[in-house]
Design an enzyme around this catalytic site. Structure first.
Site, PDB file in Angstrom:
ATOM      1  N   ASP A 244       0.966  -1.245   0.032  1.00  0.00           N
ATOM      2  CA  ASP A 244       0.068   0.156  -0.015  1.00  0.00           C
ATOM      3  C   ASP A 244       1.108   1.231   0.012  1.00  0.00           C
ATOM      4  OD1 ASP A 244      -2.891   1.036   0.372  1.00  0.00           O
ATOM      5  OD2 ASP A 244      -1.866   2.166   2.159  1.00  0.00           O
TER       6      ASP A 244
ATOM      7  N   HIS B 209      -6.985  -6.303  -1.433  1.00  0.00           N
ATOM      8  CA  HIS B 209      -6.136  -5.009  -1.068  1.00  0.00           C
ATOM      9  C   HIS B 209      -5.149  -5.621  -0.023  1.00  0.00           C
ATOM     10  CE1 HIS B 209      -4.193  -1.274  -1.205  1.00  0.00           C
ATOM     11  NE2 HIS B 209      -4.281  -1.188   0.198  1.00  0.00           N
TER      12      HIS B 209
END
Length: 326
Positions: A105, A303
């Protein structure tokens, strides 16, 4: 702490932030693990023991503003240049000259810039979930303003100090649970539902998050750990990363379009917006990541890639690390 981390060591080391908290396990070549938003060193709990067993010194940090690391005052203290300096300081504080850096991320973007700006320290770079996209184009805030149309993109929503904090901090645990669920493969809203990356006029991000369910990768104890960290620190340090994107764009002007030439790895989730929205960045890897060793998209993965699919990610990481020059 998970059983497999009982022999991990917690340390505080000096850095430009003041101090960086880290957790390390194993001996051998150093692999520095950098988390994203809203996470912690704990996001690498599945990787630390596996990398240690494979013969590496695995080191997971709390990025400045998170966990037990320092939380400098002022938004500008969270610019990319400072985070890169923190990472280099950690390597040197642990008595090493160089390391492989791996990020997820925001941590992927921090890792990429660490490799770009300090190639003498970071000899290889692994990127999870967020592809490398060189600095360039219009000012980021202008791009994000156009993305929302009648709605507001979440990065724009995060810009005003105190605004997102007012949404999150009254119920940190509940907000985190819903946020993690919104971006996880097994709990994310269907494509026919309103996109949780956008905010309607007068609304909040949480309005579009799933409620009353946790993704399979997130146990109650895991959620307790994350919530406890942010209940203690607040969210401003974490959110200030988003509030420096225009500043980063200015700071990195000399690196416009610059490739990262060290050996690299990318792993993305097939259901992750970071992967699908940035498909052009992935397609550009022959130019932007000329040292790319391998690139992988995990089907039916969201994610939180190293927590959703730890076995696959660990295998890909160790295979890649094993291919690097000594």
């Amino acid at each position: 702490m998970p059983k497999q981390l009982t022999d991990a060591t917690h340390r505080l080391v000096a850095s430009p932030a003041g101090r960086i908290h880290l957790v390390e396990q194993g001996d051998g070549p150093m692999v520095l693990l950098v988390h994203g938003f809203p996470e912690s060193w704990y996001s690498w709990r599945h990787q630390l023991p596996v990398l240690a067993a494979a013969g590496y010194r695995a080191v997971a940090i709390d990025v400045r503003g998170y966990g037990r690391s320092s939380k400098p005052g002022g938004t500008a203290a969270y610019r990319m240049l400072d985070l890169v300096d923190d990472n280099a300081a950690v390597v040197h504080a642990l008595g090493e000259e160089a390391a492989v850096i791996v990020g997820h991320d925001w941590g992927a973007t921090i890792a990429a810039n660490s490799a770009l700006l300090r190639p003498e320290v970071f000899r290889a770079v692994g990127l999870l979930s967020v592809p490398y996209a060189p600095r360039g184009g219009p000012r980021p805030s202008q791009i994000f303003e156009r993305m929302g149309g009648d709605e507001e993109f979440y990065v724009s929503y995060f810009q005003q100090p105190g605004r997102a904090e007012a949404e999150v901090e009254p119920d940190v645990r509940g907000w985190l649970a819903s946020f993690y669920a919104a971006l996880s493969a097994d709990t994310m809203p269907p494509t026919s539902a309103a996109d949780p990356h956008f905010v309607s006029a007068g609304g909040t991000l949480r309005d579009r998050f799933p409620v009353d369910r946790l993704p399979n990768w997130l146990g109650e104890d895991d959620l307790d750990f994350y919530a406890g960290e942010f209940e203690r620190t607040g969210l401003s340090g974490a959110l200030n990363r988003y509030r420096n994107m225009d500043r980063d764009w200015e700071d990195l002007a000399d690196f416009d379009g610059a490739p990262i030439t060290q050996p690299s790895l990318f792993i993305g989730g097939g259901l992750d917006a970071s992967t699908t929205w940035m498909a052009e960045a992935i397609n550009a890897y022959p130019v932007t990541l000329p040292g790319l060793v391998s690139s992988h998209i995990l089907d039916n993965c969201g994610h939180w890639i190293q927590q959703e699919r730890p076995t696959e990610v660990n295998r890909l990481l160790t295979d890649w690390l094993g291919s690097l020059p000594a």
